[in-house]
Scaffold this active site. Sequence first.
Site, mmCIF file in Angstrom:
data_model
loop_
_atom_site.group_PDB
_atom_site.id
_atom_site.type_symbol
_atom_site.label_atom_id
_atom_site.label_comp_id
_atom_site.label_asym_id
_atom_site.label_seq_id
_atom_site.Cartn_x
_atom_site.Cartn_y
_atom_site.Cartn_z
ATOM 1 N N THR A 102 25.289 53.332 26.502
ATOM 2 C CA THR A 102 24.380 53.890 27.504
ATOM 3 C C THR A 102 23.277 54.745 26.902
ATOM 4 O O THR A 102 23.423 55.298 25.807
ATOM 5 C CB THR A 102 25.196 54.757 28.497
ATOM 6 O OG1 THR A 102 24.316 55.407 29.416
ATOM 7 C CG2 THR A 102 25.972 55.840 27.762
ATOM 8 N N TYR A 126 30.249 62.147 30.617
ATOM 9 C CA TYR A 126 30.111 60.695 30.534
ATOM 10 C C TYR A 126 29.403 60.291 29.246
ATOM 11 O O TYR A 126 29.866 59.411 28.513
ATOM 12 C CB TYR A 126 29.336 60.177 31.747
ATOM 13 C CG TYR A 126 28.932 58.726 31.640
ATOM 14 C CD1 TYR A 126 29.885 57.713 31.751
ATOM 15 C CD2 TYR A 126 27.605 58.360 31.425
ATOM 16 C CE1 TYR A 126 29.519 56.384 31.647
ATOM 17 C CE2 TYR A 126 27.229 57.040 31.326
ATOM 18 C CZ TYR A 126 28.197 56.056 31.424
ATOM 19 O OH TYR A 126 27.833 54.736 31.309
#
Length: 293
Positions: A102, A126
């Site tokens: 990501t 995250y």
Amino acid sequence: MRLLVTGREGQVSRSLEEAAATVGGLELIRVGRPDFDLQNPKSVLETIGAAKPDIVVSAAAYTAVEQAEAEPEEAFAANATGAGLVAEAAANVGAAVIHLSTDFVFPGTVPGDYVETDPTGPLSVYGRSKLEGERLVAAANPRHVILRTAWVYSAFGKNFVKTMLGLARDRDTVRVVGDQWGNPTAAGDIADGILRIASRMSEQRAEYGVFHLAGKGPASWSGFARQIFSESARLGGPTATVDEITTAEFPTKAVRPQNSRLSCAKLFDAYGWQPGAWQDALRPVVARLSGGD
């Protein structure tokens, strides 16, 4: 070529299922919970061991960015330890691994596009869990391609495009952050890129390492929303006016990078493939969601 994809109901997995239907000589195996669970090491090792794939696409992840702030152990169990186990299980059967990461691994402080060698510095649980997953994947399997992507959307699952269209059915104006920048990325483009990489892997012509795969061109969240409504209006679908707000006006538990635009030049140099403009990729997705395809 036997391709095993983790995260059976995810956007990339379902997009791969559609894309693979047009590719000859490809066997696609999609696995997911409850039989395959990143937080259950035995299920990971046994599922991949039994399937004996040539390549594993590691797409399953803990993606609840906000919830991860309250559940760091669960996020790291899936995105870090679990991802490493997937890569290890692939190595055990002689398979390469394509792992999805990501843009959240970056702090968002550079003025332009991030390249793969830029310093990381995730701002959220995250992001930290995904960065640790990158490290563990690379350590577990030397035949790895780690793909950092961003702002993923499709006709499947939950994503920004579906959220905006849903809001437009109930209200005339939506408030959307305008000072965060990134690359909207169609899951279909990710699937196409993965298949290009997998083909090279099967021919023993792959380049391994970390790459960026994201839609071509920058956007703010508010600009993304306006384009969604423009495409929907063209098809007679729901639309709304975008009220652009700042990050400070929309506080969240997880801190997002202000700029996470990704350069995909390295991927093009290595594989001769790049996604198209994000606006072009958006059009068929909105049409599909509107029943216009």
